[in-house]
Design an enzyme around this catalytic site. Structure first.
Site, PDB file in Angstrom:
ATOM      1  N   LYS A  80     -33.346  54.199  11.115  1.00 17.12           N
ATOM      2  CA  LYS A  80     -32.823  52.838  10.979  1.00 17.12           C
ATOM      3  C   LYS A  80     -31.893  52.427  12.118  1.00 17.12           C
ATOM      4  O   LYS A  80     -31.826  51.241  12.453  1.00 17.12           O
ATOM      5  CB  LYS A  80     -32.141  52.675   9.617  1.00 17.12           C
ATOM      6  CG  LYS A  80     -33.071  52.962   8.421  1.00 17.12           C
ATOM      7  CD  LYS A  80     -34.365  52.144   8.452  1.00 17.12           C
ATOM      8  CE  LYS A  80     -35.440  52.721   7.543  1.00 17.12           C
ATOM      9  NZ  LYS A  80     -36.769  52.092   7.734  1.00 17.12           N
ATOM     10  N   GLY A 139     -34.840  50.926   2.130  1.00 14.03           N
ATOM     11  CA  GLY A 139     -35.148  50.565   0.753  1.00 14.03           C
ATOM     12  C   GLY A 139     -33.945  50.679  -0.162  1.00 14.03           C
ATOM     13  O   GLY A 139     -34.089  50.784  -1.369  1.00 14.03           O
ATOM     14  N   LEU A 149     -22.951  41.577   3.762  1.00 16.11           N
ATOM     15  CA  LEU A 149     -23.268  40.190   3.422  1.00 16.11           C
ATOM     16  C   LEU A 149     -23.310  40.082   1.900  1.00 16.11           C
ATOM     17  O   LEU A 149     -24.039  40.822   1.238  1.00 16.11           O
ATOM     18  CB  LEU A 149     -24.604  39.784   4.046  1.00 16.11           C
ATOM     19  CG  LEU A 149     -24.684  39.953   5.582  1.00 16.11           C
ATOM     20  CD1 LEU A 149     -26.097  39.703   6.078  1.00 16.11           C
ATOM     21  CD2 LEU A 149     -23.706  39.022   6.287  1.00 16.11           C
ATOM     22  N   ASN A 156     -40.925  47.239   8.442  1.00 17.46           N
ATOM     23  CA  ASN A 156     -41.934  48.055   7.772  1.00 17.46           C
ATOM     24  C   ASN A 156     -43.208  48.041   8.593  1.00 17.46           C
ATOM     25  O   ASN A 156     -43.694  46.978   8.967  1.00 17.46           O
ATOM     26  CB  ASN A 156     -42.218  47.525   6.369  1.00 17.46           C
ATOM     27  CG  ASN A 156     -40.968  47.541   5.522  1.00 17.46           C
ATOM     28  OD1 ASN A 156     -40.180  48.478   5.579  1.00 17.46           O
ATOM     29  ND2 ASN A 156     -40.756  46.489   4.761  1.00 17.46           N
ATOM     30  N   ARG A 172     -46.342  48.761   7.905  1.00 12.03           N
ATOM     31  CA  ARG A 172     -47.509  48.907   7.026  1.00 12.03           C
ATOM     32  C   ARG A 172     -47.871  47.546   6.437  1.00 12.03           C
ATOM     33  O   ARG A 172     -47.145  46.571   6.591  1.00 12.03           O
ATOM     34  CB  ARG A 172     -47.144  49.835   5.858  1.00 12.03           C
ATOM     35  CG  ARG A 172     -45.980  49.289   5.051  1.00 12.03           C
ATOM     36  CD  ARG A 172     -45.793  49.960   3.714  1.00 12.03           C
ATOM     37  NE  ARG A 172     -44.883  49.200   2.880  1.00 12.03           N
ATOM     38  CZ  ARG A 172     -43.564  49.244   2.923  1.00 12.03           C
ATOM     39  NH1 ARG A 172     -42.954  50.042   3.776  1.00 12.03           N
ATOM     40  NH2 ARG A 172     -42.833  48.495   2.118  1.00 12.03           N
TER      41      ARG A 172
HETATM   42  C1  MV4 Z   1     -27.472  44.931   3.296  1.00 20.71           C
HETATM   43  C2  MV4 Z   1     -26.901  44.139   2.280  1.00 20.71           C
HETATM   44  C3  MV4 Z   1     -25.759  43.429   2.580  1.00 20.71           C
HETATM   45  N1  MV4 Z   1     -25.207  43.525   3.815  1.00 20.71           N
HETATM   46  N2  MV4 Z   1     -26.907  44.962   4.506  1.00 20.71           N
HETATM   47  C4  MV4 Z   1     -30.789  47.006   0.617  1.00 20.71           C
HETATM   48  C5  MV4 Z   1     -32.102  47.566   0.987  1.00 20.71           C
HETATM   49  C6  MV4 Z   1     -32.097  47.715   2.442  1.00 20.71           C
HETATM   50  N3  MV4 Z   1     -33.366  47.361   2.953  1.00 20.71           N
HETATM   51  C7  MV4 Z   1     -31.012  46.836   2.940  1.00 20.71           C
HETATM   52  N4  MV4 Z   1     -30.279  46.407   1.777  1.00 20.71           N
HETATM   53  C8  MV4 Z   1     -29.177  45.640   1.883  1.00 20.71           C
HETATM   54  N5  MV4 Z   1     -28.582  45.636   3.100  1.00 20.71           N
HETATM   55  C9  MV4 Z   1     -25.796  44.274   4.741  1.00 20.71           C
HETATM   56  N6  MV4 Z   1     -25.230  44.341   5.966  1.00 20.71           N
HETATM   57  C10 MV4 Z   1     -27.522  44.112   1.032  1.00 20.71           C
HETATM   58  C11 MV4 Z   1     -28.677  44.863   0.822  1.00 20.71           C
HETATM   59  C12 MV4 Z   1     -29.275  44.736  -0.487  1.00 20.71           C
HETATM   60  C13 MV4 Z   1     -30.556  44.196  -0.647  1.00 20.71           C
HETATM   61  C14 MV4 Z   1     -31.333  43.756   0.436  1.00 20.71           C
HETATM   62  C15 MV4 Z   1     -32.595  43.249   0.261  1.00 20.71           C
HETATM   63  C16 MV4 Z   1     -33.112  43.105  -1.016  1.00 20.71           C
HETATM   64  C17 MV4 Z   1     -32.382  43.515  -2.090  1.00 20.71           C
HETATM   65  C18 MV4 Z   1     -31.099  44.047  -1.935  1.00 20.71           C
HETATM   66  C19 MV4 Z   1     -30.358  44.459  -3.041  1.00 20.71           C
HETATM   67  C20 MV4 Z   1     -29.118  44.991  -2.863  1.00 20.71           C
HETATM   68  C21 MV4 Z   1     -28.579  45.139  -1.580  1.00 20.71           C
END
Ligand code: MV4
Length: 446
Positions: free
Chosen positions: A116, A164, A203, A289, A291
């Site tokens: 990542k 994820g 965020l 991703n 895929r």
């Molecule tokens: C974050 C975030 C808030 N701020 N990054 C969760 C899965 C991973 N792909 C990245 N994720 C997040 N990254 C920052 N800087 C909140 C999440 C997150 C989230 C992101 C996408 C879809 C669902 C989510 C559920 C909880 C937290």
């Protein structure tokens, strides 16, 4: 040219790939575990090979068995679907060494996006906006304190080998920081065998918006617009739609072009998804991703482009069938993931389906491998089908979805269908007014 494709997957996605192969006149090989002898993908394929006992690691994840199945049947290409071996760089390398085409990106691109920190650095270098954060790995307590002060609280610690949503820890203030940092590190070490972590600005109420991209591996690339995947529970998407209710056409074309330009520079090959958090009008890259994704049909619905056809074309060296200028975005599509789960607790509900009636009519697509009398085995993901509804506008799409959900019958097991009947009548959903936390709050207050 590809003449025979082995599909290294099961369930609805194996059927999805089979259908594309049939349309292109390509022979198909299904592989299956002993738990899946009655599965639809086995029945519909031209040939099938049993590759092992029920646990995935002994069958659908067993690289040697899958390569052996290719050799036995003479398959010259493998489509990995999603999950399982779809983002396994070693698998792509091994197929390559055997002269078998992996229908996907290069092993190097899979590796870059699987790490990542490297993925984020690569995205930034390619001109994609990223979340403000540490320059790379955060190595020490002192480094963590200094970096968090520069970024500003709250901050999020993420595992370099994660993705994820696994291995993330929020620190609201400096008081929480070292505990979050050290917990994230030890959890990452346990989960991934790699304690590397990095830091980002947290965020609070973003949407999850992802851009579908496609490259031909020779420096041509296109985007196919976005999908809004904010409605999720514990990082499992439940409902996806295209377009995002939050974007206008200018925003779509701007972020889409940034992504397509980046994929051109990278010489990316095949289907990819660039994931963003979207808050206050700004996009922030989080992951890519490499895929085909579960939710690809909403993009197919609004563009009319068969993404699996394109994957096979590109893997055959034929290039993309469309240019960016030829892509027309038409109407609105929503996908509901039908899981064999309790619609409130999401506890899996395997067992025998006694009645099954799929809805029909204009703008309705059901991708599913199940049928009346089918026994859902307990060993795998609980996704048993996807309902995709298309309409000229979001309002028309929602009206159609309400009608279609009333028609759908799946008896004998619990499914997530009742949840969608609730969501389709909810005012926030009707207004497109939701973020990544909306569904969990809704379920908690019910
Ligand atoms: C974050 C975030 C808030 N701020 N990054 C969760 C899965 C991973 N792909 C990245 N994720 C997040 N990254 C920052 N800087 C909140 C999440 C997150 C989230 C992101 C996408 C879809 C669902 C989510 C559920 C909880 C937290």
């Amino acid at each position: 040219m590809i003449s025979k494709i082995l599909i290294a997957n099961r369930g609805e996605i194996a059927l999805r790939v089979l259908r594309a192969c049939k349309e292109l006149g390509i022979a198909t090989v299904a592989v299956h575990s002993t738990a899946d002898s009655d599965a639809m993908h086995v029945r519909l394929a031209d040939e099938s090979v049993c590759i092992g006992p029920p646990p995935s690691r002994d069958s659908y994840l067993n690289i040697h068995q899958i390569v052996a199945a290719c050799e036995i049947t003479g398959a010259d290409a493998v489509h990995p679907g999603y999950g399982f071996l779809s983002e396994n760089a070693k698998f792509a390398d091994i197929l390559d060494a055997h002269g078998i085409t992996f229908i996907g990106p290069t092993a190097d691109h899979i590796r870059i996006m699987g790490d990542k920190i490297t993925a984020k650095q690569t995205a930034q270098d390619l001109g994609i906006p990223v979340v403000p954060g540490s320059a790379g790995e955060v190595l020490s307590d002192e480094d963590a304190i200094k970096t968090a002060r520069e970024i500003g609280y709250p901050v999020l610690i993420k595992a370099t080998a994660g993705g994820g949503g696994r291995g993330m820890k929020v620190a609201k203030t400096e008081e929480d920081l070292l505990e979050a940092f050290n917990t994230a590190r030890s959890e990452a070490a346990n989960a991934f065998g790699n304690d590397s972590v990095y830091m980002e600005k947290y965020l609070g109420k973003p949407r999850h918006i992802e851009i579908q991209v496609f490259g031909d591996g020779a420096g041509n690339a296109i985007h196919l617009g976005e999908r809004d995947c904010s409605l999720q529970r514990r990082h499992q998407k439940i409902w996806e739609e295209a377009n995002s209710p939050a974007l206008n056409v200018e925003q779509r074309m701007k972020i889409g072009q940034i992504c397509a330009d980046a994929m051109r520079k990278l010489k990316y090959r095949g289907a990819g998804t660039i994931e963003f958090l979207y808050e206050n009008g700004e996009f922030y890259f989080i992951e890519m991703n490499t895929r085909l994704q579960v939710e690809h049909p909403v993009t197919e619905a609004i563009t009319g482009i068969d993404l699996v056809h394109e994957q096979i074309r590109v893997a055959s060296g034929n290039g993309l069938s469309v240019t960016q200028d030829e892509i027309v975005f038409s109407g609105h599509a929503i996908e509901c993931r039908i899981n064999a789960e309790d619609p409130r607790t999401f506890v899996p509900s395997p067992g025998t389906i006694t009645h099954f009636h799929a809805p029909g009519g204009l703008g309705v697509r059901v991708d599913s491998g199940v049928y009346a009398g089918y026994k859902i085995p307990p060993y795998y993901d609980s996704l048993i089908g996807k309902l995709i509804v298309h309409g000229r506008t979001r309002v028309e799409c929602m009206m159609r979805l309400r009608r279609v959900l009333d028609e759908f019958v799946i008896d004998g097991i619990k499914t997530t269908l009742p949840l969608f009947q609730d969501l389709v009548s909810n005012p926030d959903i009707a207004n497109g007014d939701y973020d990544i936390h909306w569904l969990e709050h809704y379920l908690a207050n019910d």
